[in-house]
Design a protein around this motif. Structure first.
Motif, PDB file in Angstrom:
ATOM      1  N   TRP A 129       0.814  -1.210   0.000  1.00  0.00           N
ATOM      2  CA  TRP A 129       0.000   0.000   0.000  1.00  0.00           C
ATOM      3  C   TRP A 129       0.855   1.272   0.000  1.00  0.00           C
ATOM      4  O   TRP A 129       0.358   2.354  -0.322  1.00  0.00           O
ATOM      5  CB  TRP A 129      -0.951  -0.004   1.203  1.00  0.00           C
ATOM      6  N   ARG A 130       2.147   1.130   0.354  1.00  0.00           N
ATOM      7  CA  ARG A 130       3.061   2.267   0.210  1.00  0.00           C
ATOM      8  C   ARG A 130       3.730   2.287  -1.163  1.00  0.00           C
ATOM      9  O   ARG A 130       4.120   3.349  -1.658  1.00  0.00           O
ATOM     10  CB  ARG A 130       4.141   2.212   1.301  1.00  0.00           C
ATOM     11  N   GLU A 131       3.871   1.127  -1.753  1.00  0.00           N
ATOM     12  CA  GLU A 131       4.525   1.042  -3.056  1.00  0.00           C
ATOM     13  C   GLU A 131       3.590   1.440  -4.193  1.00  0.00           C
ATOM     14  O   GLU A 131       4.035   1.919  -5.231  1.00  0.00           O
ATOM     15  CB  GLU A 131       5.032  -0.390  -3.291  1.00  0.00           C
ATOM     16  N   LEU A 132       2.283   1.236  -4.003  1.00  0.00           N
ATOM     17  CA  LEU A 132       1.333   1.533  -5.068  1.00  0.00           C
ATOM     18  C   LEU A 132       1.398   2.984  -5.536  1.00  0.00           C
ATOM     19  O   LEU A 132       1.406   3.242  -6.755  1.00  0.00           O
ATOM     20  CB  LEU A 132      -0.087   1.185  -4.603  1.00  0.00           C
ATOM     21  N   PRO A 133       1.452   3.990  -4.628  1.00  0.00           N
ATOM     22  CA  PRO A 133       1.574   5.374  -5.114  1.00  0.00           C
ATOM     23  C   PRO A 133       2.823   5.590  -5.970  1.00  0.00           C
ATOM     24  O   PRO A 133       2.795   6.359  -6.931  1.00  0.00           O
ATOM     25  CB  PRO A 133       1.629   6.201  -3.824  1.00  0.00           C
ATOM     26  N   LYS A 134       3.926   4.913  -5.632  1.00  0.00           N
ATOM     27  CA  LYS A 134       5.149   5.089  -6.415  1.00  0.00           C
ATOM     28  C   LYS A 134       4.964   4.554  -7.832  1.00  0.00           C
ATOM     29  O   LYS A 134       5.466   5.139  -8.801  1.00  0.00           O
ATOM     30  CB  LYS A 134       6.325   4.386  -5.730  1.00  0.00           C
ATOM     31  N   ARG A 135       4.268   3.432  -7.949  1.00  0.00           N
ATOM     32  CA  ARG A 135       3.995   2.887  -9.280  1.00  0.00           C
ATOM     33  C   ARG A 135       3.237   3.908 -10.131  1.00  0.00           C
ATOM     34  O   ARG A 135       3.513   4.068 -11.321  1.00  0.00           O
ATOM     35  CB  ARG A 135       3.188   1.596  -9.166  1.00  0.00           C
ATOM     36  N   ARG A 136       2.308   4.607  -9.499  1.00  0.00           N
ATOM     37  CA  ARG A 136       1.525   5.590 -10.243  1.00  0.00           C
ATOM     38  C   ARG A 136       2.359   6.833 -10.566  1.00  0.00           C
ATOM     39  O   ARG A 136       2.254   7.409 -11.647  1.00  0.00           O
ATOM     40  CB  ARG A 136       0.269   5.958  -9.464  1.00  0.00           C
ATOM     41  N   LEU A 137       3.213   7.250  -9.620  1.00  0.00           N
ATOM     42  CA  LEU A 137       4.055   8.422  -9.865  1.00  0.00           C
ATOM     43  C   LEU A 137       5.033   8.174 -11.012  1.00  0.00           C
ATOM     44  O   LEU A 137       5.382   9.105 -11.755  1.00  0.00           O
ATOM     45  CB  LEU A 137       4.823   8.802  -8.604  1.00  0.00           C
ATOM     46  N   LEU A 138       5.491   6.931 -11.153  1.00  0.00           N
ATOM     47  CA  LEU A 138       6.435   6.609 -12.223  1.00  0.00           C
ATOM     48  C   LEU A 138       5.835   6.829 -13.609  1.00  0.00           C
ATOM     49  O   LEU A 138       6.566   6.944 -14.592  1.00  0.00           O
ATOM     50  CB  LEU A 138       6.921   5.164 -12.100  1.00  0.00           C
ATOM     51  N   ARG A 139       4.498   6.897 -13.695  1.00  0.00           N
ATOM     52  CA  ARG A 139       3.875   7.151 -14.988  1.00  0.00           C
ATOM     53  C   ARG A 139       4.223   8.536 -15.527  1.00  0.00           C
ATOM     54  O   ARG A 139       4.166   8.774 -16.731  1.00  0.00           O
ATOM     55  CB  ARG A 139       2.352   7.024 -14.865  1.00  0.00           C
ATOM     56  N   VAL A 140       4.566   9.444 -14.619  1.00  0.00           N
ATOM     57  CA  VAL A 140       4.906  10.803 -15.045  1.00  0.00           C
ATOM     58  C   VAL A 140       6.309  10.856 -15.633  1.00  0.00           C
ATOM     59  O   VAL A 140       6.604  11.683 -16.498  1.00  0.00           O
ATOM     60  CB  VAL A 140       4.783  11.776 -13.857  1.00  0.00           C
TER      61      VAL A 140
END
Length: 399
Positions: A129-140
């Motif tokens: 649940w902490r790694e999921l936001p990073k996966r989304r941020l990497l889209r940028v």
């Protein structure tokens, strides 16, 4: 790169390492370096002047960015990028509100973003649940510039394709340390030891904070001295909140004459301490990279490095230029110290191996890596960032 617009390279605060990297990058790209603040409570570096090959901007002078309200910092970052209109933005990680503001700006303006990262999978305990936001941020980000293997593997685990990851982030000015060390060695031959320290000695250097594990090193050093007939001394450079713990460990083990604490040393003061040492030891329990290991190798020292340091897989060739150890096991550290101090006939060969390995890790590596990452990011079609992801970025900036 054909665009005349600058590449904006962002850092929290410029130190000597950043200047060397930016100079190298500026020889390849039109670089404008933006630092969030001109002071830092964490790193007590002297102020670093601007460079010949890059422009410099400081958003908040004479203050630490941590003391700036997030809203003011975010507004300043976005205003600066609006003014620069860069061809690409190199962003320092994803935890600082200034970095997240730059990512949001890139998403809004569809400007290519390069993530500069030295995060590894084992820095901290990971939860999905902490790694999921990073996966989304990497889209940028269209590309990433990392230190080495451990950082690349972590980003790939989060979903960034391997062809979008480039190396070169964690480098130092090798020549600065090599020149200063050699000068100190020549002076020591003619005038004796510059600091009154018995030689050879183990050298360690870093902030006196818990993760650096200096009290643990002292406990291991005490065990080492009990097993060796002619033991080396230990010199630890630095200062910080765990100094009382370090001093207690020294007193508890009756090592006041064998462990030396010269204090924090500025960039120009460091090379002589490296030059007069016999080997370098870095005992951190967690470390994203460990630039002090680069410094030690640049002057030709054997390096003893915690296996929890991000640099260990790339810079330590076990038995050739040093060894790795378990930082939680004092007996393992003590054994490693013993192996080096009793192998004096092989120290020169190990030091030469360090020089050969680190010769490929120079500021120019940062410049080449950044140039390639920018080219890659510009070739990638800018993603369409969802409303949810924009809200996520905003929430993380103010957390």
């Amino acid at each position: 790169m054909t665009s005349s617009s600058p590449v904006a390279v962002l850092f929290d605060r410029f130190g000597p390492y950043h200047r060397a990297r930016l100079e190298a990058a500026g020889r390849r790209l039109p670089v404008t370096a933006v630092e969030f603040a001109g002071d830092s409570a964490t790193y007590d570096w002297k102020s670093v002047e601007g460079g010949e090959h890059f422009r410099r901007r400081t958003l908040f002078r004479n203050t630490d960015s941590a003391s700036v309200p997030p809203g003011e910092l975010i507004k300043a970052v976005e205003s600066e990028l609006d003014s620069l209109r860069p061809a690409a933005v190199a962003v320092p990680g994803w935890s600082h509100p200034g970095a997240l503001a730059a990512l949001r700006w890139c998403a809004r303006t569809r400007t290519p973003a390069v993530l500069m990262s030295e995060t590894t999978a084992h820095d901290f305990e990971r939860h999905w649940w902490r790694e999921l936001p990073k996966r989304r941020l990497l889209r940028v980000a269209g590309a990433a510039l990392v230190g080495g293997r451990a950082h690349e593997e972590y980003l790939e685990m989060l979903g960034l394709p391997p062809d979008q990851v480039f190396w070169g982030y964690d480098v130092v000015d090798n020549d600065h340390f090599a020149r200063g060390a050699q000068r100190a060695r020549r002076q020591a031959e003619t005038r004796g030891d510059l600091f009154g320290l018995p030689r050879p000695y183990f050298l360690a250097s870093g902030r006196f904070v818990e993760k650096k594990n200096f009290p643990g090193l002292i406990e291991a050093f005490a065990g080492y001295r009990r097993t060796v007939a002619d033991p080396w001394d230990l010199v630890i450079l630095g200062d910080g909140p765990t100094r009382p713990d370090i001093e207690q460990a020294i007193n508890r083990n009756e090592l006041r004459d064998a462990v030396h604490l010269p204090g924090f040393k500025q960039y120009d003061e460091l090379p002589p301490y490296y030059g007069l040492a016999g080997a370098f030891v870095h005992p951190s329990t967690t470390e994203q990279w460990g630039l002090v290991v680069n410094e030690a190798m640049a002057v030709g020292l054997p390096v003893l490095v915690s296996e929890r340091c991000g640099c260990a897989p790339d810079l330590v060739d076990a038995g050739r230029n040093g060894y790795t150890f378990d930082p939680a096991d004092p007996s393992d550290i003590a054994h490693t110290l013993q192996r080096v101090s009793q192998a004096e006939d092989g120290l020169d060969e190990m030091g030469q191996a360090s020089r050969e390995i680190i010769a490929n890790w120079t500021p120019d590596r940062f410049g080449r890596g950044l140039e390639r990452a920018v080219e890659q990011a510009r070739d990638v079609k800018p993603p369409t960032v969802s409303f949810f992801d924009r809200c996520l970025l905003t929430a993380l900036m103010y957390r």
